[in-house]
Design a protein around this motif. Structure first.
Motif, short mmCIF file in Angstrom:
data_model
loop_
_atom_site.label_atom_id
_atom_site.label_comp_id
_atom_site.label_asym_id
_atom_site.label_seq_id
_atom_site.Cartn_x
_atom_site.Cartn_y
_atom_site.Cartn_z
N VAL A 300 104.72 55.70 81.16
CA VAL A 300 103.68 54.67 81.05
C VAL A 300 102.47 55.23 80.31
O VAL A 300 102.04 56.36 80.54
N GLU A 302 98.46 54.76 79.27
CA GLU A 302 97.27 54.13 79.80
C GLU A 302 96.12 54.40 78.84
O GLU A 302 95.97 55.49 78.32
N ALA A 311 94.33 49.10 79.15
CA ALA A 311 95.71 48.72 78.82
C ALA A 311 96.72 49.70 79.40
O ALA A 311 96.44 50.88 79.56
N TYR A 312 97.87 49.13 79.73
CA TYR A 312 99.04 49.93 80.09
C TYR A 312 100.18 49.42 79.25
O TYR A 312 100.26 48.23 78.98
N TRP A 313 101.08 50.26 78.86
CA TRP A 313 102.35 49.76 78.36
C TRP A 313 103.44 50.77 78.61
O TRP A 313 103.17 51.91 78.99
N ASP A 315 105.76 50.21 80.89
CA ASP A 315 106.33 49.91 82.22
C ASP A 315 107.27 48.73 82.12
O ASP A 315 106.89 47.66 81.70
N GLY A 318 106.37 45.69 84.60
CA GLY A 318 105.04 45.10 84.62
C GLY A 318 104.20 45.56 85.79
O GLY A 318 103.11 45.04 86.03
N TRP A 320 102.37 48.05 86.18
CA TRP A 320 101.05 48.51 85.78
C TRP A 320 100.33 47.49 84.91
O TRP A 320 99.18 47.18 85.16
N SER A 321 101.04 46.99 83.90
CA SER A 321 100.33 46.10 82.97
C SER A 321 99.89 44.81 83.62
O SER A 321 98.90 44.22 83.21
N ASN A 322 100.60 44.37 84.66
CA ASN A 322 100.18 43.13 85.31
C ASN A 322 98.89 43.27 86.10
O ASN A 322 98.31 42.29 86.54
N THR A 330 98.73 43.83 74.60
CA THR A 330 99.65 44.88 74.99
C THR A 330 100.99 44.42 74.47
O THR A 330 101.10 43.38 73.84
N ARG A 332 103.54 43.07 75.75
CA ARG A 332 103.96 41.77 76.21
C ARG A 332 103.24 40.64 75.49
O ARG A 332 103.81 39.66 75.08
#
Ligand code: SF4
Ligand code: SF4
Lengths: 353, 382
Positions: A300, A302, A311-313, A315, A318, A320-322, A330, A332
């Motif tokens: 992941v 960050e 932002a996270y990506w 994962d 989701g 983290w990003s959620n 991001t 998504r």
């Protein structure tokens, strides 16, 4: 009235390009920078530098759209607030078609990767990309220039002066290098070695990327390595045809994505996500960690702005990003924005019927 | 007293839920390996001969991790097998050898294979292997295990298809996936009765339908072909279907457990004849793996009006490498873009996404250009 501009950023692992275009898509300011370790700092430096030049030339101006491309496009997009995050192939093709409308084949060689894009009737029909092998890229040339002890800027002229390019074997950098040393010890001149190297680079490139594909004119050659006149000539010899190096050749990706972002904003009527030049004063950190939430063990990423995660990506679920409700692009959201752009296009078609 | 056996089988996509039920019905313990992750891949790659194809390494890594973590259990490792001509024929003996060399002795490898001609030898052989695989059971238990597993596989596939239909159409990003995850878990843990599974499936399909989405949009269509295992396992193909769906594409995978079983094991003859007919002029003999299928399905996708095809090619896979070359002719002759993506442990997510994104951009443009020509209206011009 403040001049309206669109910003395009292309972050590769070796170089970063920052471009500002005006409303007619002409480049007002284009910077070609080395990505020194930290890509975010490089972007910020580029933005500050461009800002000062543009202020001097045009006074007040307004950024109406921002696009990012290149391998660091997502990171750049999050940090500056991009309206469009586009892969480098589409961005490069868009700029090339704008500049040379009847282009059929695009050779692109950058610092760390190379690609070939096939265009028919102004649309991409095929492409290939090499991200694994450094043999045909700018880094390789830099390295060799250093070894021979001449500056990379003079490389092209050296190649042109050569009368008998030596043949340098080599599917890969390691072999090419040892063969080169060998030829040097045999007494070949630097000119002939450099010319030989240029030809070997082009041969490798075509072998890797264009195998079995039809190479049709008009040819365009862009990317950092297209500065090198020796390589341009080597391409021309290999394809037996003139090869055009377009203006803005080193910054095509950034230019393309600036135009694409501007078009996106015009088509959708949204206002830009650009966070403003103030971001150059904020502190950004990045962190990579393995999530131990489940067996997927995702890697992941960050991004932290002034101590706050933006932002996270990476994962898959989701998890983290959620947690973030920000509008930033991001991965998504990137998918979402393309869904968005499909639906309006369909409505547009309905209207036309 | 014989030791209690635990089964471990190759994990492939979401189908693992059905295989779990299969062994549970037969009364065995079962452990599902982890989906591919950095740890299983590291183990698999470093313990395999370098030249083996990527799926072999993936599965070896999964098995190794299970064995390492459960030294006190005795395993039956289920492996699929064919008699070649590609490397598939060596999977089981090679696993046995590598695992033994690594010092494990708490396992045996059992394999399933199709019925090969001549039938009078093939059929007894098939049953012998089957008994070795599942042990002696009352016929009814055996039938039930197959039936329930079959139903679960079918149910999961229905849910998956729905998921990939909904993602590009959903109004709130992620809502379809959420509904799917719930539905999948319910099927996974549904009681082992056909009626119960049917009920859960219908309920969950309805629930998924109620995810807010737009109907009647025409999206670009991409078909997926390639080697069966990589194609069907999301943890190894970097979730290519989901990624395409999130990019606004209608995605269709050519191989599913159901049609694979049907074509390869039950209706072999028809399948082969059909394939020969479609592939005429390109490839008319068996090259192992799913190479012939990749070519056939690309042609069929074109005929069904798809806009592009992506081939999933595991690094080191012979049949798919052959197919890749032939596909470039098919692509030209049939005027359909084909992108071949090679996967190995070094396949970076970044380069992968760049390629599929660019491919999707490309087919969207092509589609827009075609629509523009046919209707001679102007589609939002560049
Ligand atoms: S991010 Fe989600 S899918 Fe990935 S390891 Fe963590 S919990 Fe599992
Ligand atoms: S089909 Fe390809 S990946 Fe599968 S066993 Fe054969 S060679 Fe390996």
């Amino acid at each position: 009235m403040a001049k309206k501009m669109a910003l395009g950023i292309d972050i590769g692992s070796v170089t970063t390009k920052v471009v500002f275009v005006d409303e007619d898509d002409e480049v007002l300011e284009g910077l070609y920078l080395r990505t020194k370790g930290n890509p975010i700092i490089t972007i910020k430096q580029g933005m500050v530098e461009a800002y000062e030049t543009l202020r001097k030339k045009y006074g007040e101006f307004e950024v109406i759209a921002v696009g990012t491309t290149g391998s660091g496009r997502q990171l750049a997009g999050v940090v500056v607030g991009a309206d469009m995050i586009k892969n480098e192939i589409s961005a490069h093709a868009y700029a090339a078609i704008r500049e040379v409308p009847d282009v059929s084949t695009i050779f692109e060689i950058g610092g760390q990767d190379s690609k070939i894009i096939f265009i028919r009737n102004g649309a991409v029909v095929d492409f290939a990309m090499n991200t694994v092998c450094a043999a045909g890229t700018g880094s390789f040339l830099d390295h060799q220039a250093e070894r021979i002890g001449i500056s990379i800027e003079d490389f092209g002229d050296y190649a042109l002066r050569s009368e008998n390019p030596v043949r340098i074997a080599g599917r890969c950098t390691v072999f090419a290098e040892s063969d080169m040393i060998h030829k040097q010890q045999m007494g070949a001149t630097s000119e002939d070695i450099i010319a030989g190297l240029s030809e070997s680079l082009v041969r490798n490139y075509l072998n890797n990327l264009a195998r079995g594909k039809e190479l049709l004119p008009t040819f365009v050659f862009q990317g950092g390595v297209s500065e090198n006149i020796g390589i341009v000539r080597a391409f021309e010899r290999a394809v037996g045809h003139e090869v055009i190096v377009p203006k803005n050749n080193k910054i095509m990706g950034a230019w393309g994505v600036a135009m694409l972002a501007k078009r996106e904003i015009e088509l959708t009527g949204r206002s830009t996500n650009f966070k403003g030049f103030k971001i150059t004063e904020l502190r950004h950190d990045t962190r990579v960690f393995y999530c131990d939430g489940c067996a997927n063990n995702c890697e992941v990423y960050e991004v932290i702005e002034n101590g706050e995660t933006i932002a996270y990506w990476g994962d898959r679920c989701g998890r983290w990003s959620n947690r973030l409700t920000s509008k930033v692009n991001t991965h998504r959201n990137e998918g979402y924005s393309s869904v968005n752009s499909v639906i309006p296009a369909n409505h547009a078609k309905d209207d036309a019927r | 007293m014989p030791r209690k056996v635990t089964y471990v089988f190759p994990r492939m996509g979401y189908s693992y839920a059905a295989f779990e039920s299969f062994f549970q019905i037969l009364g065995y313990d079962v452990i599902t390996p982890e989906p591919s992750n950095s740890q299983t891949l590291k183990r698999g790659v470093s313990n395999s001969p370098e030249g083996m194809c990527f799926p072999f390494k993936i599965l070896l890594g999964q098995f190794l991790k299970v064995l390492e973590e459960n030294p006190d259990k005795y395993f039956k490792i289920v492996s699929l097998e064919s008699y070649g001509p590609c490397r598939f024929g060596y999977y089981s003996p090679l696993y046995a050898k590598i695992l033994k060399d690594r010092g494990f002795d708490n396992f045996e490898i059992v394999n399933v294979e199709g019925i090969y001609p001549p039938w009078y030898r093939g059929i007894p052989r098939f049953f012998k292997k089957l008994i070795k695989l599942i042990g002696w059971h009352t016929p009814w238990t055996g039938v039930k295990a197959f039936l329930i597993a079959g139903w679960k596989v079918y149910a999961i596939e229905q849910l998956e298809r729905k998921l990939y239909y909904l993602i590009p159409r959903e109004k709130i990003v992620g809502s379809a996936e959420k509904a799917f995850n719930r539905a999948f878990e319910r099927i996974h843990h549904a009681p082992n009765k056909v009626k119960a599974i049917k009920e859960v499936l219908n309920e969950e399909l309805k629930r998924m339908d109620s995810v807010k989405h737009v109907e009647n949009v025409e999206l670009p269509k991409v078909g997926l072909v390639g080697e069966a295992y990589m194609l069907m396992d999301y943890s190894n193909n970097l979730e290519i279907e989901k990624k395409l769906a999130y990019m606004g594409v209608d995605v269709d995978r050519s191989l599913w457990v159901t049609n694979w079983t049907l074509d390869r094991i039950i209706k072999t003859k028809e399948h082969l004849n059909h394939m020969l007919e479609v592939n005429k002029g390109y490839l008319d003999f068996f090259i192992g793996g799913d190479g012939q299928e990749s070519i056939m399905n690309t042609i069929l996708y074109k005929q069904k009006g798809f806009d592009g095809v992506i081939q999933v090619l595991p690094f080191g896979c012979l049949p798919e490498t052959v197919a890749k070359q032939i596909l470039s002719n098919v692509s030209e002759d049939y005027d359909i873009p084909v992108l071949s993506l090679s996967f190995d442990e070094q396949t970076g997510e970044a380069g992968f996404i760049t390629r599929i994104e660019a491919f999707v951009d490309m087919i969207k443009d092509r589609k827009a250009a075609k629509v523009g020509k046919k209707k001679s209206t102007t589609v939002a011009s560049q």
